[in-house]
Scaffold this motif. Sequence first.
Motif, PDB file in Angstrom:
ATOM      1  N   ARG A 340      93.735-109.705 103.437  1.00  0.00           N
ATOM      2  CA  ARG A 340      93.589-110.762 102.430  1.00  0.00           C
ATOM      3  C   ARG A 340      94.934-111.479 102.370  1.00  0.00           C
ATOM      4  O   ARG A 340      95.902-110.965 101.807  1.00  0.00           O
ATOM      5  CB  ARG A 340      93.220-110.167 101.076  1.00  0.00           C
ATOM      6  CG  ARG A 340      92.895-111.218 100.007  1.00  0.00           C
ATOM      7  CD  ARG A 340      91.583-111.909 100.304  1.00  0.00           C
ATOM      8  NE  ARG A 340      90.443-111.024 100.068  1.00  0.00           N
ATOM      9  CZ  ARG A 340      89.812-110.946  98.906  1.00  0.00           C
ATOM     10  NH1 ARG A 340      90.186-111.683  97.879  1.00  0.00           N
ATOM     11  NH2 ARG A 340      88.786-110.144  98.774  1.00  0.00           N
ATOM     12  N   THR A 341      94.995-112.652 103.017  1.00  0.00           N
ATOM     13  CA  THR A 341      96.264-113.376 103.169  1.00  0.00           C
ATOM     14  C   THR A 341      96.547-114.274 101.962  1.00  0.00           C
ATOM     15  O   THR A 341      95.704-114.451 101.079  1.00  0.00           O
ATOM     16  CB  THR A 341      96.227-114.218 104.452  1.00  0.00           C
ATOM     17  OG1 THR A 341      95.085-115.098 104.396  1.00  0.00           O
ATOM     18  CG2 THR A 341      96.108-113.334 105.686  1.00  0.00           C
ATOM     19  N   LYS A 342      97.759-114.843 101.954  1.00  0.00           N
ATOM     20  CA  LYS A 342      98.229-115.746 100.888  1.00  0.00           C
ATOM     21  C   LYS A 342      98.105-115.064  99.521  1.00  0.00           C
ATOM     22  O   LYS A 342      97.705-115.684  98.521  1.00  0.00           O
ATOM     23  CB  LYS A 342      97.445-117.062 100.906  1.00  0.00           C
ATOM     24  CG  LYS A 342      97.465-117.784 102.255  1.00  0.00           C
ATOM     25  CD  LYS A 342      96.711-119.107 102.203  1.00  0.00           C
ATOM     26  CE  LYS A 342      96.682-119.794 103.548  1.00  0.00           C
ATOM     27  NZ  LYS A 342      95.968-121.087 103.535  1.00  0.00           N
ATOM     28  N   TRP A 343      98.461-113.775  99.507  1.00  0.00           N
ATOM     29  CA  TRP A 343      98.273-113.008  98.285  1.00  0.00           C
ATOM     30  C   TRP A 343      99.153-113.501  97.141  1.00  0.00           C
ATOM     31  O   TRP A 343      98.835-113.278  95.965  1.00  0.00           O
ATOM     32  CB  TRP A 343      98.543-111.531  98.560  1.00  0.00           C
ATOM     33  CG  TRP A 343      98.060-110.622  97.473  1.00  0.00           C
ATOM     34  CD1 TRP A 343      98.809-109.816  96.676  1.00  0.00           C
ATOM     35  CD2 TRP A 343      96.716-110.454  97.049  1.00  0.00           C
ATOM     36  NE1 TRP A 343      98.019-109.148  95.782  1.00  0.00           N
ATOM     37  CE2 TRP A 343      96.712-109.523  95.993  1.00  0.00           C
ATOM     38  CE3 TRP A 343      95.495-110.997  97.456  1.00  0.00           C
ATOM     39  CZ2 TRP A 343      95.553-109.127  95.339  1.00  0.00           C
ATOM     40  CZ3 TRP A 343      94.326-110.605  96.802  1.00  0.00           C
ATOM     41  CH2 TRP A 343      94.370-109.679  95.755  1.00  0.00           C
ATOM     42  N   ASP A 354      87.429-102.948  99.629  1.00  0.00           N
ATOM     43  CA  ASP A 354      87.756-101.677 100.261  1.00  0.00           C
ATOM     44  C   ASP A 354      88.085-101.886 101.732  1.00  0.00           C
ATOM     45  O   ASP A 354      87.349-102.579 102.452  1.00  0.00           O
ATOM     46  CB  ASP A 354      86.569-100.707 100.146  1.00  0.00           C
ATOM     47  CG  ASP A 354      86.393-100.192  98.728  1.00  0.00           C
ATOM     48  OD1 ASP A 354      87.352-100.331  97.946  1.00  0.00           O
ATOM     49  OD2 ASP A 354      85.307 -99.669  98.418  1.00  0.00           O
ATOM     50  N   GLY A 355      89.182-101.308 102.182  1.00  0.00           N
ATOM     51  CA  GLY A 355      89.576-101.431 103.581  1.00  0.00           C
ATOM     52  C   GLY A 355      90.408-102.652 103.879  1.00  0.00           C
ATOM     53  O   GLY A 355      90.884-102.812 105.008  1.00  0.00           O
ATOM     54  N   GLU A 356      90.589-103.542 102.919  1.00  0.00           N
ATOM     55  CA  GLU A 356      91.421-104.729 103.133  1.00  0.00           C
ATOM     56  C   GLU A 356      92.858-104.462 102.690  1.00  0.00           C
ATOM     57  O   GLU A 356      93.098-103.699 101.748  1.00  0.00           O
ATOM     58  CB  GLU A 356      90.884-105.923 102.319  1.00  0.00           C
ATOM     59  CG  GLU A 356      89.766-106.680 102.999  1.00  0.00           C
ATOM     60  CD  GLU A 356      89.452-107.973 102.253  1.00  0.00           C
ATOM     61  OE1 GLU A 356      89.079-108.942 102.918  1.00  0.00           O
ATOM     62  OE2 GLU A 356      89.571-108.006 101.014  1.00  0.00           O
ATOM     63  N   LEU A 357      93.798-105.112 103.357  1.00  0.00           N
ATOM     64  CA  LEU A 357      95.191-105.073 102.953  1.00  0.00           C
ATOM     65  C   LEU A 357      95.589-106.445 102.435  1.00  0.00           C
ATOM     66  O   LEU A 357      95.342-107.463 103.092  1.00  0.00           O
ATOM     67  CB  LEU A 357      96.093-104.708 104.144  1.00  0.00           C
ATOM     68  CG  LEU A 357      95.988-103.290 104.703  1.00  0.00           C
ATOM     69  CD1 LEU A 357      96.880-103.139 105.929  1.00  0.00           C
ATOM     70  CD2 LEU A 357      96.391-102.274 103.651  1.00  0.00           C
ATOM     71  N   ALA A 358      96.195-106.484 101.270  1.00  0.00           N
ATOM     72  CA  ALA A 358      96.669-107.739 100.705  1.00  0.00           C
ATOM     73  C   ALA A 358      98.074-108.017 101.221  1.00  0.00           C
ATOM     74  O   ALA A 358      98.965-107.175 101.103  1.00  0.00           O
ATOM     75  CB  ALA A 358      96.670-107.659  99.182  1.00  0.00           C
ATOM     76  N   VAL A 359      98.280-109.210 101.809  1.00  0.00           N
ATOM     77  CA  VAL A 359      99.596-109.551 102.372  1.00  0.00           C
ATOM     78  C   VAL A 359      99.981-110.969 101.986  1.00  0.00           C
ATOM     79  O   VAL A 359      99.120-111.821 101.730  1.00  0.00           O
ATOM     80  CB  VAL A 359      99.608-109.427 103.911  1.00  0.00           C
ATOM     81  CG1 VAL A 359      99.354-107.995 104.357  1.00  0.00           C
ATOM     82  CG2 VAL A 359      98.606-110.370 104.560  1.00  0.00           C
ATOM     83  N   SER A 360     101.268-111.202 101.964  1.00  0.00           N
ATOM     84  CA  SER A 360     101.796-112.542 101.698  1.00  0.00           C
ATOM     85  C   SER A 360     102.924-112.831 102.675  1.00  0.00           C
ATOM     86  O   SER A 360     103.943-112.132 102.681  1.00  0.00           O
ATOM     87  CB  SER A 360     102.317-112.650 100.267  1.00  0.00           C
ATOM     88  OG  SER A 360     103.052-113.850 100.099  1.00  0.00           O
ATOM     89  N   ALA A 361     102.728-113.853 103.515  1.00  0.00           N
ATOM     90  CA  ALA A 361     103.795-114.275 104.418  1.00  0.00           C
ATOM     91  C   ALA A 361     104.938-114.908 103.644  1.00  0.00           C
ATOM     92  O   ALA A 361     106.092-114.884 104.089  1.00  0.00           O
ATOM     93  CB  ALA A 361     103.246-115.270 105.447  1.00  0.00           C
ATOM     94  N   GLY A 364     106.412-111.559 101.513  1.00  0.00           N
ATOM     95  CA  GLY A 364     106.574-110.319 102.285  1.00  0.00           C
ATOM     96  C   GLY A 364     105.773-109.154 101.729  1.00  0.00           C
ATOM     97  O   GLY A 364     105.803-108.053 102.298  1.00  0.00           O
ATOM     98  N   GLU A 365     105.024-109.392 100.659  1.00  0.00           N
ATOM     99  CA  GLU A 365     104.235-108.315 100.056  1.00  0.00           C
ATOM    100  C   GLU A 365     103.193-107.799 101.046  1.00  0.00           C
ATOM    101  O   GLU A 365     102.489-108.578 101.698  1.00  0.00           O
ATOM    102  CB  GLU A 365     103.538-108.820  98.794  1.00  0.00           C
ATOM    103  CG  GLU A 365     102.744-107.740  98.066  1.00  0.00           C
ATOM    104  CD  GLU A 365     102.070-108.267  96.806  1.00  0.00           C
ATOM    105  OE1 GLU A 365     101.282-107.509  96.212  1.00  0.00           O
ATOM    106  OE2 GLU A 365     102.334-109.429  96.436  1.00  0.00           O
ATOM    107  N   GLY A 366     103.093-106.489 101.169  1.00  0.00           N
ATOM    108  CA  GLY A 366     102.070-105.867 102.011  1.00  0.00           C
ATOM    109  C   GLY A 366     102.415-105.775 103.484  1.00  0.00           C
ATOM    110  O   GLY A 366     101.674-105.149 104.252  1.00  0.00           O
ATOM    111  N   LEU A 367     103.532-106.383 103.907  1.00  0.00           N
ATOM    112  CA  LEU A 367     103.845-106.378 105.340  1.00  0.00           C
ATOM    113  C   LEU A 367     104.207-104.979 105.835  1.00  0.00           C
ATOM    114  O   LEU A 367     103.891-104.602 106.968  1.00  0.00           O
ATOM    115  CB  LEU A 367     104.987-107.352 105.648  1.00  0.00           C
ATOM    116  CG  LEU A 367     104.675-108.838 105.431  1.00  0.00           C
ATOM    117  CD1 LEU A 367     105.847-109.690 105.887  1.00  0.00           C
ATOM    118  CD2 LEU A 367     103.413-109.239 106.190  1.00  0.00           C
TER     119      LEU A 367
END
Length: 459
Positions: A340-343, A354-361, A364-367
């Motif tokens: 799940r991008t642009k968090w 469920d099973g998704e990772l939240a990330v923010s480019a 840097g969250e979730g990287l």
Amino acid sequence: MPGDFAHGLLDTIVALATPPGLGAVAVIRLSGPGALGIAARVMNRDAAAMAGWADRSARLRHLFRPGTGETLDHALVTLFRGPESYTGEDVVEFSTHGGHAIPRSVVAACVALGAREARAGEFTQRAYLNGKLDLTQAEAVADLVTARSAQGRAVALHQIERGLGARIAALREKVVGLSALLVQHIDFPEEDDAPTPLEAIMAEAEGVAGEIGRLLATAPAGEALREGAVVVLAGPPNSGKSSLFNTLVGVERAIVTDEPGTTRDAIEAVIEVGGFPFRLVDTAGLRSAPGRVERMGIEVARRYLAAADAVLYCREAGRAFTEGEGRFLAGLAAPVVRLRTKWDAAGAGDAPEDGELAVSAETGEGLGALKDALRRLVFRGVVENRDEVPVVTRRRQADLLALARDEVAGFRGALANRIPPEVASAHLKSAESALEEILGVIATDDVLDRVFRDFCIGK
């Protein structure tokens, strides 16, 4: 010992052992029966002048051009007497000033005095032919030189220290042990207390086949360690793929705009994650009605997806996951990490499924969690058994291991189907030969040519 390669041992060979070009120091390696005499004459001394040098000793000497006496350089000359040398022969190394002209002139001087220029990998080839290395160790030397990551380097060093070779030798001994058990059974067929009943031999064979299979299972990770695991970023247009790609790579490689369909071709970069190499690929966004150029980019993306070791599927925060996306992911052969991008722009009610990772480019969250997931997904066996399981890094090794496993399994199956033990034993002989070929106990000139042709000159 293979004929053509063994014949070459009569020659003294020379080559530059460091990359050509600008640099502080260059190393020229000279190996063979005439190495000491040629080195002495390059130093303008009598051919027997190095007889009194201690093994592994180094001295500062002027080097001269044969015939003219022109000074070539003032260099450090190191002696390694055979058989306690890399090649098993007498070896002399000249550590000269770097650049192009000086190393080239020293190689030419050695050639003028009777050496010949070495072929690619010939020094390591001689180490193998002289019993200094088995074939898995020789292959590991090439892997070490070309290692793309810290873990690739560590695995290559482990192989050079005979991590894989020792395991293969142990498996061969188990196959030989099966043959011995079978011989005992054949020799005492009517005894009430035969040394080993067929059922026990079959159980032992099943265990050996399983051990070979577990070692063979490391081959995909081994290939990925050598070449870099292909990780493809996929998802709809404008789902944050390119931003995430740039963040993971650490530089602005992909163009990032709010306009969908910006990425028209695949962009690739090699990164290291936790010591492991990955070939990260940013691809065109997937949608049903693109323009002609974008459609070509999507076809390129699909080709990369078909060859991927893992897929990072990007879905921006706030957008629902569609049924079509589920069907698309179900059709992929590679394992998928759903992101799940642009968090950083997520709404208050948004949450990863469920099973998704939240990330923010952006933040840097979730990287960190993403990198750890990638490392474990592609290199799980290496991560979890780093000190226990040697890694099969070559297709040659994997093919021969598969043959050995199948032959041991075939032996067990033959006994189960009441094939006479004398006939079934042919499977064990084939398995033993396959394992010996991995080590190079038996090797043809063609096999050796394939192993050493990708080495660099001077290694």
